[in-house]
Write a protein that holds these residues in place. Structure first.
Motif, short mmCIF file in Angstrom:
data_model
loop_
_atom_site.label_atom_id
_atom_site.label_comp_id
_atom_site.label_asym_id
_atom_site.label_seq_id
_atom_site.Cartn_x
_atom_site.Cartn_y
_atom_site.Cartn_z
N HIS A 188 18.24 34.74 17.88
CA HIS A 188 19.63 34.65 18.33
C HIS A 188 20.59 34.36 17.19
O HIS A 188 21.79 34.31 17.41
CB HIS A 188 19.75 33.57 19.42
CG HIS A 188 18.74 33.72 20.50
ND1 HIS A 188 17.59 32.97 20.55
CD2 HIS A 188 18.67 34.58 21.56
CE1 HIS A 188 16.87 33.35 21.60
NE2 HIS A 188 17.49 34.32 22.22
N HIS B 81 11.60 34.74 20.37
CA HIS B 81 10.96 34.66 21.69
C HIS B 81 10.97 35.99 22.42
O HIS B 81 11.70 36.92 22.07
CB HIS B 81 11.60 33.55 22.55
CG HIS B 81 12.86 33.91 23.25
ND1 HIS B 81 13.16 33.48 24.52
CD2 HIS B 81 13.92 34.64 22.85
CE1 HIS B 81 14.35 33.94 24.87
NE2 HIS B 81 14.84 34.64 23.90
N HIS C 186 12.78 38.70 19.81
CA HIS C 186 14.10 38.68 19.17
C HIS C 186 14.50 37.26 18.84
O HIS C 186 13.96 36.31 19.39
CB HIS C 186 15.15 39.32 20.09
CG HIS C 186 15.36 38.55 21.37
ND1 HIS C 186 14.54 38.72 22.46
CD2 HIS C 186 16.26 37.59 21.71
CE1 HIS C 186 14.94 37.91 23.43
NE2 HIS C 186 15.98 37.20 23.00
FE FE2 Z 1 16.74 35.46 23.87
#
Ligand code: FE2
Length: 185
Positions: free
Chosen positions: A79, A126, A77
């Protein structure tokens, strides 16, 4: 240290000309106080999604306490903003990916121990996983409102890209946690 003091330090660094570097400097200065920060943030569960992790949220800064229990692995994912993590306790492995013509490619991995700091750019993807018997607990600082920014996640088995959706994210996290390791394309 009180919660508002922690917030004030990070918010002041966020106002600087190089906020990612300045916030990292704040976290470096806090390395000697990680037990106290963990006590201060004891009222935040850190488990159960961003809504139960957040303790400060504004248009340009989000602060979370994140707790990954033993056996927990996230799907890949992003951010939507730069991110800096200070690990407070436990042990957390991070697998970092870059995007190559839209496809995820594993770039590196790093294992965080208490006091370790990891900075990720806004385009970094990550996977985080708890390596320790006890939970991996971290202070996470993001350079934007991660509740509103467009974010992406990837199916851990097919690596198909999706817009972030929390119900689907938890499903992907269950699949990711059962796998032997983070995806390694
Ligand atoms: Fe994360």
């Amino acid at each position: 240290m009180k919660v508002h003091e922690l917030v004030a330090r990070c918010a002041l660094a966020r106002e600087s000309a190089d906020p990612m570097k300045s916030v990292r400097g704040v976290l470096e200065d806090l390395r000697g106080d990680i037990a106290e920060i963990e006590r201060t943030l004891g009222y935040i569960s850190g488990v159960g999604g961003n809504a139960r992790q957040v303790f400060y949220r504004s248009p340009d800064l989000t602060l979370l306490k994140v707790c990954f229990p033993n056996g927990r692995r996230t799907p890949p994912h992003d951010h939507g903003a730069w991110a800096t993590i200070l690990l407070l306790s436990g042990e957390e492995k991070n697998t970092l990916y870059r995007r190559d013509n839209g496809a995820l490619r594993k770039a590196s991995q790093v294992t965080l121990t208490p006091g370790s700091i990891l900075t990720m750019r806004a385009d970094t993807v990550h996977v985080a996983e708890c390596l320790s018997d006890k939970p991996a607990i971290g202070l996470h600082v993001y350079g934007g409102d991660i509740f509103e920014l467009p974010r992406r996640m990837w199916n851990p088995e097919t690596l198909e890209e999706h817009a972030l959706d929390w119900a689907l994210y938890e499903n992907f996290a269950r699949i990711a946690s059962k796998a032997a390791s983070a995806p390694a394309p």
